[in-house]
Motif scaffolding. Structure first.
Motif, PDB file in Angstrom:
ATOM      1  N   LEU A  45      -1.623   5.664  -5.638  1.00 38.90           N
ATOM      2  CA  LEU A  45      -1.816   4.231  -5.820  1.00 38.90           C
ATOM      3  C   LEU A  45      -3.145   3.907  -6.489  1.00 38.90           C
ATOM      4  O   LEU A  45      -4.130   4.635  -6.345  1.00 38.90           O
ATOM      5  CB  LEU A  45      -1.729   3.517  -4.475  1.00 38.90           C
ATOM      6  CG  LEU A  45      -0.421   3.703  -3.692  1.00 38.90           C
ATOM      7  CD1 LEU A  45      -0.503   2.969  -2.367  1.00 38.90           C
ATOM      8  CD2 LEU A  45       0.767   3.224  -4.508  1.00 38.90           C
ATOM      9  N   GLU A  46      -3.139   2.775  -7.218  1.00 39.16           N
ATOM     10  CA  GLU A  46      -4.331   2.257  -7.866  1.00 39.16           C
ATOM     11  C   GLU A  46      -4.492   0.790  -7.485  1.00 39.16           C
ATOM     12  O   GLU A  46      -3.492   0.064  -7.382  1.00 39.16           O
ATOM     13  CB  GLU A  46      -4.198   2.358  -9.391  1.00 39.16           C
ATOM     14  CG  GLU A  46      -3.956   3.771  -9.902  1.00 39.16           C
ATOM     15  CD  GLU A  46      -3.603   3.804 -11.381  1.00 39.16           C
ATOM     16  OE1 GLU A  46      -3.322   2.708 -11.946  1.00 39.16           O
ATOM     17  OE2 GLU A  46      -3.601   4.893 -11.977  1.00 39.16           O
ATOM     18  N   PRO A  47      -5.734   0.307  -7.280  1.00 44.13           N
ATOM     19  CA  PRO A  47      -5.924  -1.120  -6.968  1.00 44.13           C
ATOM     20  C   PRO A  47      -5.557  -1.993  -8.154  1.00 44.13           C
ATOM     21  O   PRO A  47      -5.595  -1.566  -9.306  1.00 44.13           O
ATOM     22  CB  PRO A  47      -7.429  -1.221  -6.668  1.00 44.13           C
ATOM     23  CG  PRO A  47      -7.900   0.178  -6.496  1.00 44.13           C
ATOM     24  CD  PRO A  47      -6.998   1.058  -7.293  1.00 44.13           C
ATOM     25  N   VAL A  48      -5.170  -3.245  -7.856  1.00 43.12           N
ATOM     26  CA  VAL A  48      -4.929  -4.258  -8.876  1.00 43.12           C
ATOM     27  C   VAL A  48      -6.133  -5.192  -8.861  1.00 43.12           C
ATOM     28  O   VAL A  48      -6.364  -5.891  -7.872  1.00 43.12           O
ATOM     29  CB  VAL A  48      -3.634  -5.037  -8.605  1.00 43.12           C
ATOM     30  CG1 VAL A  48      -3.448  -6.144  -9.644  1.00 43.12           C
ATOM     31  CG2 VAL A  48      -2.435  -4.094  -8.631  1.00 43.12           C
ATOM     32  N   LEU A  49      -6.892  -5.196  -9.927  1.00 41.54           N
ATOM     33  CA  LEU A  49      -8.098  -6.020  -9.998  1.00 41.54           C
ATOM     34  C   LEU A  49      -7.913  -7.106 -11.060  1.00 41.54           C
ATOM     35  O   LEU A  49      -7.233  -6.885 -12.065  1.00 41.54           O
ATOM     36  CB  LEU A  49      -9.310  -5.144 -10.352  1.00 41.54           C
ATOM     37  CG  LEU A  49      -9.626  -4.009  -9.363  1.00 41.54           C
ATOM     38  CD1 LEU A  49     -10.772  -3.165  -9.910  1.00 41.54           C
ATOM     39  CD2 LEU A  49      -9.992  -4.565  -8.006  1.00 41.54           C
ATOM     40  N   LEU A  62      -0.154   7.636 -14.360  1.00 40.96           N
ATOM     41  CA  LEU A  62       0.188   9.028 -14.666  1.00 40.96           C
ATOM     42  C   LEU A  62       1.555   9.415 -14.101  1.00 40.96           C
ATOM     43  O   LEU A  62       2.022  10.525 -14.345  1.00 40.96           O
ATOM     44  CB  LEU A  62      -0.883   9.965 -14.105  1.00 40.96           C
ATOM     45  CG  LEU A  62      -2.303   9.759 -14.638  1.00 40.96           C
ATOM     46  CD1 LEU A  62      -3.287  10.685 -13.928  1.00 40.96           C
ATOM     47  CD2 LEU A  62      -2.351   9.975 -16.150  1.00 40.96           C
ATOM     48  N   GLN A  63       2.177   8.497 -13.348  1.00 40.43           N
ATOM     49  CA  GLN A  63       3.506   8.723 -12.776  1.00 40.43           C
ATOM     50  C   GLN A  63       4.483   7.657 -13.271  1.00 40.43           C
ATOM     51  O   GLN A  63       4.981   6.858 -12.497  1.00 40.43           O
ATOM     52  CB  GLN A  63       3.456   8.680 -11.243  1.00 40.43           C
ATOM     53  CG  GLN A  63       2.697   9.792 -10.569  1.00 40.43           C
ATOM     54  CD  GLN A  63       2.722   9.625  -9.049  1.00 40.43           C
ATOM     55  OE1 GLN A  63       2.457   8.557  -8.509  1.00 40.43           O
ATOM     56  NE2 GLN A  63       3.051  10.701  -8.374  1.00 40.43           N
TER      57      GLN A  63
END
Length: 242
Positions: A45-49, A62-63
């Motif tokens: 997971l990556e944050p949404v900023l 990357l996925q």
């Protein structure tokens, strides 16, 4: 170095903090990373900023294809509304397809495809007929919700997405070049339909982007949706052509 997850309750926002208690906005909270469904699916997971910190995340670029992962607030009707709309198939239903993690898998998590923001679509395709087509789809989706006595209550450009620029369809039930409505965190299931429902109080979070006329605080919720939709369409039109 990261400290611990902090939250005011079981509901989001969930934050990761350092040893001084300061929020680490670029960190995904351990509680979410260790959620049984996130682990089972192997999602990074990556944050949404800068918005929705502690609530909404993206799966890693990357996925591909990417998905939106949202920690649901169980004090709202969001889960019930999504499930109800998913169970009401109709060509007029513009609810984004997705899924909510099962009850025995910990705190409910919403997983939906990551689609293009309609504002970006307008920038890339500044064509009047295309733009009007977006507006027609948006109004069709709102009208359909209203027939089910559901008011969205937070219609804005950020909550309108489209499939037009997907390189890869993440779900077979996504329809190309279709507008989808997202984010039912402020939405309400109502006892009465349009024309019969009494006015309700509009919360402060719902007037953050759309200032009500005359500083009114009480609205027919269906009328509020239409007012917000018109404001949204004006914003998108301005992005396209001015």
């Amino acid at each position: 170095m990261a400290g611990s997850d902090t939250m005011s309750s079981e509901n989001p926002p969930w934050y990761e903090t350092d040893e001084r208690g300061e929020i680490l906005v670029l960190e995904v909270p351990k509680r979410l990373k260790s959620h049984p469904e996130i682990v089972r699916r192997g999602l990074q997971l990556e944050p949404v900023l800068p918005f929705k910190i502690g609530i909404v995340y993206l799966t890693s670029h990357l996925q591909p294809p990417q998905y939106v992962v949202k920690v649901l607030d169980t004090s709202t009707e969001e889960r019930e509304i999504y499930e109800r709309l998913w169970q009401a198939p109709s060509p007029h239903n513009h609810t984004i397809p997705g899924e909510i993690t099962p009850p025995d898998a910990g705190h409910p998590i919403l997983i939906t495809p990551y689609l293009t923001d309609c504002s970006l679509t307008c920038v890339l395709k500044p064509n009047p007929s295309d733009t009007l087509g977006l507006f027609v789809q948006l109004l069709e989706g709102i009208e359909y919700m209203h027939t089910l006595r559901i008011a969205h209550m937070d219609l804005c450009p950020d909550n309108i997405v489209i499939t037009s620029h997907l390189a890869e369809q993440p779900r077979p039930d996504l329809i190309p070049n279709r507008v989808y409505i997202i984010d039912y965190g402020s939405s309400r299931q109502l006892a009465l339909g349009p024309g019969s429902q009494p006015a309700i109080t509009i919360g402060p979070s719902q007037v953050y982007l759309v200032h009500p006329p005359g500083d009114l605080k009480h609205f027919d919720p269906y009328s509020w949706d239409i007012y917000c939709a018109s404001h949204t369409m004006r914003q998108l039109f301005d992005v396209c052509f001015f």
